[in-house]
Design an enzyme around this catalytic site. Structure first.
Site, PDB file in Angstrom:
ATOM      1  N   SER A  68       8.145 -85.784  38.127  1.00 21.83           N
ATOM      2  CA  SER A  68       6.961 -86.321  37.453  1.00 21.83           C
ATOM      3  C   SER A  68       7.339 -87.235  36.301  1.00 21.83           C
ATOM      4  O   SER A  68       7.763 -88.349  36.538  1.00 21.83           O
ATOM      5  CB  SER A  68       5.949 -85.272  37.028  1.00 21.83           C
ATOM      6  OG  SER A  68       4.708 -85.934  36.805  1.00 21.83           O
ATOM      7  N   HIS A  73       5.838 -91.127  22.238  1.00 24.04           N
ATOM      8  CA  HIS A  73       5.292 -92.176  21.368  1.00 24.04           C
ATOM      9  C   HIS A  73       5.661 -91.813  19.933  1.00 24.04           C
ATOM     10  O   HIS A  73       5.457 -90.663  19.522  1.00 24.04           O
ATOM     11  CB  HIS A  73       3.770 -92.265  21.505  1.00 24.04           C
ATOM     12  CG  HIS A  73       3.324 -92.334  22.933  1.00 24.04           C
ATOM     13  ND1 HIS A  73       3.328 -93.506  23.660  1.00 24.04           N
ATOM     14  CD2 HIS A  73       2.910 -91.375  23.776  1.00 24.04           C
ATOM     15  CE1 HIS A  73       2.894 -93.258  24.889  1.00 24.04           C
ATOM     16  NE2 HIS A  73       2.653 -91.966  24.990  1.00 24.04           N
ATOM     17  N   CYS A  88       6.264 -81.269  38.504  1.00 25.69           N
ATOM     18  CA  CYS A  88       5.615 -80.574  39.609  1.00 25.69           C
ATOM     19  C   CYS A  88       6.606 -79.557  40.154  1.00 25.69           C
ATOM     20  O   CYS A  88       7.811 -79.645  39.919  1.00 25.69           O
ATOM     21  CB  CYS A  88       5.159 -81.559  40.688  1.00 25.69           C
ATOM     22  SG  CYS A  88       6.501 -82.389  41.533  1.00 25.69           S
TER      23      CYS A  88
END
Length: 127
Positions: A68, A73, A88
């Site tokens: 995944s 940030h 996943c």
């Protein structure tokens, strides 16, 4: 579709300034961390934002994984980071890998406060 999504807001980060302001360094760190924890990197994109004076003003980046993704940030002006690790568990349970990666990246920023959430995704109800 079943997986584990780890999300955190990191506050008052006291780790290396370069991780908050240097897109290339943060990219290398995140890609290497994903590999160290046994996840399969298939791509990555990191971008340095600049202020009106051309100075670094934060980084946003994503490591795309076969399992995944990792998204990050940084807001160096307020010492904050948001971190998102999702794996996943289709072919095997990657939850421990995700937890270890998440812990390592979180610790790298040396936050004074962490708001963390874990979401189990795609859990199918028993029929």
């Amino acid at each position: 579709m079943q997986g584990l999504h780890l999300i955190a807001d990191l506050y008052d980060c006291r780790g290396p300034a370069a991780l908050m302001l240097d897109a290339a360094r943060l990219e290398v760190y995140c890609v290497d961390a994903c590999r160290r924890h046994g996840l399969t990197v298939v791509g990555q994109l990191f971008h340095l934002f600049r202020d009106e004076h051309g100075q670094g003003a934060g980084v946003t980046g994503t490591v795309v994984l076969a399992e995944s993704h990792l998204a990050i940030h940084t807001w160096p002006e307020i010492g904050a980071v948001t971190l998102d690790v999702y794996v996943c568990n289709f072919s095997c349970d990657n939850s421990q890998r995700a937890e270890a990666l998440f812990a390592e990246v979180t610790q790298a920023f040396v936050p004074a406060k962490i708001e963390r959430n874990a979401v189990r995704r795609g859990q199918l109800a028993a029929s």
